[in-house]
Design a protein around this motif. Structure first.
Motif, PDB file in Angstrom:
ATOM      1  N   ALA A 174       0.825  -1.206   0.000  1.00 26.20           N
ATOM      2  CA  ALA A 174       0.000   0.000   0.000  1.00 26.20           C
ATOM      3  C   ALA A 174       0.861   1.258   0.000  1.00 26.20           C
ATOM      4  CB  ALA A 174      -0.943   0.004   1.204  1.00 26.20           C
ATOM      5  N   GLN A 217      -1.803  -4.793  -7.101  1.00 22.79           N
ATOM      6  CA  GLN A 217      -2.968  -4.423  -6.287  1.00 22.79           C
ATOM      7  C   GLN A 217      -3.747  -5.669  -5.879  1.00 22.79           C
ATOM      8  OE1 GLN A 217      -3.389  -1.357  -5.212  1.00 22.79           O
ATOM      9  NE2 GLN A 217      -5.373  -1.550  -4.223  1.00 22.79           N
ATOM     10  N   VAL A 240      -4.708  -6.760  -2.115  1.00 19.84           N
ATOM     11  CA  VAL A 240      -6.064  -7.071  -1.649  1.00 19.84           C
ATOM     12  C   VAL A 240      -6.115  -8.474  -1.048  1.00 19.84           C
ATOM     13  CG1 VAL A 240      -8.447  -7.481  -2.409  1.00 19.84           C
ATOM     14  CG2 VAL A 240      -7.213  -5.450  -3.180  1.00 19.84           C
ATOM     15  N   PHE A 297      -9.896  -0.428   4.956  1.00 17.77           N
ATOM     16  CA  PHE A 297      -8.699  -0.521   4.113  1.00 17.77           C
ATOM     17  C   PHE A 297      -8.882  -1.567   3.020  1.00 17.77           C
ATOM     18  CE2 PHE A 297      -4.811  -3.115   3.546  1.00 17.77           C
ATOM     19  CZ  PHE A 297      -4.036  -2.209   2.840  1.00 17.77           C
ATOM     20  N   VAL A 314     -11.665  -0.476   0.396  1.00 23.39           N
ATOM     21  CA  VAL A 314     -11.204   0.596  -0.490  1.00 23.39           C
ATOM     22  C   VAL A 314     -10.139   0.053  -1.450  1.00 23.39           C
ATOM     23  CG1 VAL A 314     -10.018   2.838  -0.577  1.00 23.39           C
ATOM     24  CG2 VAL A 314     -11.823   2.440   1.099  1.00 23.39           C
ATOM     25  N   ALA A 315      -9.247  -0.780  -0.957  1.00 26.30           N
ATOM     26  CA  ALA A 315      -8.234  -1.389  -1.832  1.00 26.30           C
ATOM     27  C   ALA A 315      -8.895  -2.255  -2.904  1.00 26.30           C
ATOM     28  CB  ALA A 315      -7.258  -2.219  -1.002  1.00 26.30           C
ATOM     29  N   THR A 363      -4.974   4.883  -4.986  1.00 26.66           N
ATOM     30  CA  THR A 363      -3.854   4.248  -4.275  1.00 26.66           C
ATOM     31  C   THR A 363      -3.321   5.146  -3.163  1.00 26.66           C
ATOM     32  OG1 THR A 363      -2.188   5.052  -5.862  1.00 26.66           O
ATOM     33  CG2 THR A 363      -3.135   2.849  -6.263  1.00 26.66           C
ATOM     34  N   VAL A 372      -5.602   4.532  -0.281  1.00 23.15           N
ATOM     35  CA  VAL A 372      -5.273   3.233   0.317  1.00 23.15           C
ATOM     36  C   VAL A 372      -4.007   3.351   1.157  1.00 23.15           C
ATOM     37  CG1 VAL A 372      -4.596   0.849  -0.202  1.00 23.15           C
ATOM     38  CG2 VAL A 372      -6.478   1.905  -1.461  1.00 23.15           C
TER      39      VAL A 372
END
Length: 185
Positions: free
Chosen positions: A18, A49, A53, A89, A92-93, A123, A126
């Motif tokens: 992140a 990404q 996640v 977190f 949103v990621a 990003t 995040v």
């Protein structure tokens, strides 16, 4: 007890990614815009990404298991606050991952670039959430002395007798340092 020790091993992957992802995304976006790379290069951002996640979901689940083991020994409010921030977190990621995927899928069109641009901005959000979640987790460890980290030095660890002897030891160290400073003059 295994769940307690698994959580701290897993959390560093999504938190580290992140922090790095805004820089990776901006770099890839600039390279895409200037024509240095094919729009397919954006799949690198999508892959990273996706790892973020997946790591976030694993960390979230392992944290839930660990919290069940320690909730009767710690302040449940702080554990819950950390857990809620971690859920935000991860969600949103995940949304940023979806935007990135649209950007990769529609890469040769302007809509794809716009989606990738929005994901790049995401990003940064995040990253901010990762820092906040990490702060709350660190507070559990170093201020609340999470039982899983008994070796960690924290502010409320020890009895009053230990604290007073520690203060006396610190005072003695300070006196010794002052004496050595005056002899060096």
């Amino acid at each position: 007890m295994d769940a307690i020790f698994f959580h701290p091993k897993v959390v560093h992957l999504p938190l580290g990614l992140a922090i790095v992802m805004p820089f990776v995304a901006v770099s890839l976006l600039v390279a895409w815009r200037r024509g240095w790379f094919s729009p397919r290069t954006w799949f690198l951002a999508v892959g990273l990404q996706a790892v973020l996640v997946l790591g976030g979901w694993i960390a979230l689940r392992s944290g839930e298991q660990a919290s069940e083991s320690v909730e009767d020994m710690m302040d449940h409010g702080r554990i819950h606050e950390h857990e809620e921030a971690a859920e935000t977190f991860v969600w949103v990621a995940s949304a940023v991952l979806a935007l990135m995927a649209v950007g990769a899928w529609r890469g040769t069109r302007s809509f794809g670039f716009a989606s990738a641009t929005a994901a790049t901005v995401g990003t940064a959000a995040v990253m901010g959430l990762a820092i906040y979640v990490g702060h709350l987790g660190g507070r559990l460890v170093y201020e609340d002395c999470a039982p899983m980290y008994q070796g960690a030095k924290c502010s409320n660890q020890g009895s009053p007798e230990t604290e007073s002897s520690d203060e006396a030891s610190d005072a003695a160290d300070d006196d010794a340092n002052e004496d050595s400073d005056t002899t060096n003059l």
